[in-house]
Design a protein around this motif. Structure first.
Motif, short mmCIF file in Angstrom:
data_model
loop_
_atom_site.label_atom_id
_atom_site.label_comp_id
_atom_site.label_asym_id
_atom_site.label_seq_id
_atom_site.Cartn_x
_atom_site.Cartn_y
_atom_site.Cartn_z
N ALA A 1 9.93 10.59 -20.92
CA ALA A 1 9.27 11.53 -21.96
C ALA A 1 7.96 10.85 -22.90
CB ALA A 1 10.53 12.19 -22.77
N GLN A 2 8.17 9.58 -23.21
CA GLN A 2 7.32 8.83 -24.07
C GLN A 2 6.00 8.47 -23.45
OE1 GLN A 2 9.73 5.62 -25.47
NE2 GLN A 2 10.59 7.04 -27.20
N GLY A 3 5.89 8.55 -22.33
CA GLY A 3 4.42 7.95 -21.81
C GLY A 3 4.45 7.85 -20.23
N SER A 4 3.57 7.23 -19.73
CA SER A 4 3.32 7.14 -18.35
C SER A 4 3.75 5.71 -17.98
CB SER A 4 1.68 7.20 -18.11
OG SER A 4 1.49 6.78 -16.77
N LEU A 5 4.49 5.74 -16.67
CA LEU A 5 4.99 4.60 -16.11
C LEU A 5 3.80 3.78 -15.64
CD1 LEU A 5 8.10 6.11 -14.14
CD2 LEU A 5 7.92 4.29 -16.07
N VAL A 6 2.65 4.54 -15.42
CA VAL A 6 1.66 3.44 -14.62
C VAL A 6 1.31 2.25 -15.48
CG1 VAL A 6 -1.12 3.74 -14.14
CG2 VAL A 6 0.64 5.53 -13.83
N ASP A 7 1.41 2.41 -16.79
CA ASP A 7 1.20 0.98 -17.73
C ASP A 7 2.00 0.08 -17.30
OD1 ASP A 7 -0.85 2.57 -18.86
OD2 ASP A 7 0.38 3.28 -20.42
N HIS A 8 3.32 0.48 -16.86
CA HIS A 8 4.38 -0.80 -16.60
C HIS A 8 4.23 -1.46 -15.06
CE1 HIS A 8 5.84 -0.03 -20.66
NE2 HIS A 8 5.48 1.39 -20.21
N PHE A 9 3.41 -0.75 -14.26
CA PHE A 9 3.42 -1.38 -12.98
C PHE A 9 2.31 -2.45 -12.49
CE2 PHE A 9 6.09 2.49 -11.94
CZ PHE A 9 7.31 1.81 -11.66
N THR A 10 2.53 -3.49 -11.81
CA THR A 10 1.42 -3.95 -11.26
C THR A 10 1.33 -3.98 -9.85
OG1 THR A 10 1.26 -5.46 -13.24
CG2 THR A 10 0.09 -6.20 -11.12
N TRP A 11 0.47 -3.51 -9.20
CA TRP A 11 0.51 -3.33 -7.60
C TRP A 11 -0.02 -4.46 -7.12
CZ3 TRP A 11 3.09 0.16 -5.08
CH2 TRP A 11 3.80 1.45 -5.83
N ASN A 12 0.40 -4.99 -5.88
CA ASN A 12 -0.22 -6.11 -5.25
C ASN A 12 -0.53 -5.65 -3.79
OD1 ASN A 12 0.12 -8.15 -7.18
ND2 ASN A 12 2.49 -7.91 -6.71
N ASN A 13 -0.98 -4.44 -3.63
CA ASN A 13 -1.27 -3.87 -2.56
C ASN A 13 -2.86 -3.75 -2.12
OD1 ASN A 13 -1.79 -1.69 -4.43
ND2 ASN A 13 -0.95 -0.06 -2.86
N TYR B 1 -9.56 -5.12 8.45
CA TYR B 1 -9.05 -4.37 7.18
C TYR B 1 -7.55 -4.71 7.06
CZ TYR B 1 -7.37 -0.75 4.01
OH TYR B 1 -7.06 0.04 2.87
N SER B 2 -7.43 -5.80 6.13
CA SER B 2 -5.95 -6.09 5.76
C SER B 2 -5.57 -6.44 4.53
CB SER B 2 -5.99 -7.55 6.76
OG SER B 2 -6.96 -8.58 6.18
N PRO B 3 -4.35 -6.38 4.07
CA PRO B 3 -3.94 -6.62 2.81
C PRO B 3 -4.27 -8.15 2.38
CG PRO B 3 -2.13 -6.79 4.24
CD PRO B 3 -3.10 -6.46 5.30
N VAL B 4 -4.82 -7.95 1.07
CA VAL B 4 -4.93 -9.51 0.35
C VAL B 4 -3.62 -10.10 0.27
CG1 VAL B 4 -5.78 -10.56 -1.55
CG2 VAL B 4 -6.87 -8.31 -0.66
N HIS B 5 -2.66 -9.56 -0.18
CA HIS B 5 -1.38 -10.52 0.01
C HIS B 5 -0.32 -10.01 0.98
CE1 HIS B 5 -2.29 -11.26 -4.38
NE2 HIS B 5 -2.81 -9.93 -4.40
N SER B 6 -0.61 -11.02 2.17
CA SER B 6 0.00 -10.74 3.20
C SER B 6 1.33 -11.26 3.38
CB SER B 6 -0.79 -10.69 4.37
OG SER B 6 -1.65 -12.15 4.61
N GLU B 7 1.57 -12.25 2.71
CA GLU B 7 2.82 -13.22 3.01
C GLU B 7 3.85 -12.48 3.12
OE1 GLU B 7 1.32 -13.08 -1.33
OE2 GLU B 7 0.34 -13.56 0.42
#
Length: 131
Positions: A48-60, A5-11
């Motif tokens: 207040a205007q919306g979710s931050l989720v739409d603005h993040f890209t996770w590499n985990n 079990y390991s991260p895909v982006h392990s660099e």
């Protein structure tokens, strides 16, 4: 044989800790909201205007995999016991079908509140503990 079990982006470790900001969010300079140099009012308006989720890209992203060889990057091994083929096949089925289906991100951070675990880590040693 090995179940891993390991991260895909392990660099780089920051890949599993910090998301990439897109649009109005920047993790690099610490500004949220209108971008670099955003003041508290701009940031509050952004929240207040919306979710931050739409603005993040996770590499985990993480992967649980079964291999018929020992990965060369692993150098320290400890024998923890012996099993027969039937038991090993059941273990591999559990690891690949259930564990992989349940965990797909690499989470190196645990959160505790008042000495009680609130959010658990999810790393390679957690596969060992859950096994």
């Amino acid at each position: 044989y090995m179940v891993d079990y390991s991260p895909v982006h392990s660099e780089a470790v920051q890949n599993v800790i910090f998301p990439n900001g897109t649009g109005a969010v920047s993790m690099v300079d610490g500004s949220f909201g209108a971008g670099k140099g955003a003041g508290p009012l701009d940031t509050a308006t952004f929240y207040a205007q919306g979710s931050l989720v739409d603005h993040f890209t996770w590499n985990n992203q993480a992967v649980t995999r079964f291999t018929t060889f020992w990965n060369k990057k692993y150098q320290n091994f400890t024998s923890i016991g012996y099993v027969n083929g039937t038991v090993f096949e059941k273990y591999v089925e559990w690891a690949v079908r259930e564990y992989r289906g349940k965990y797909d991100t690499f989470e190196p951070v645990e959160i505790t509140v008042n000495k009680k675990l609130v959010v658990s880590s999810r790393m390679c040693h957690d596969l060992t503990l859950d096994s």
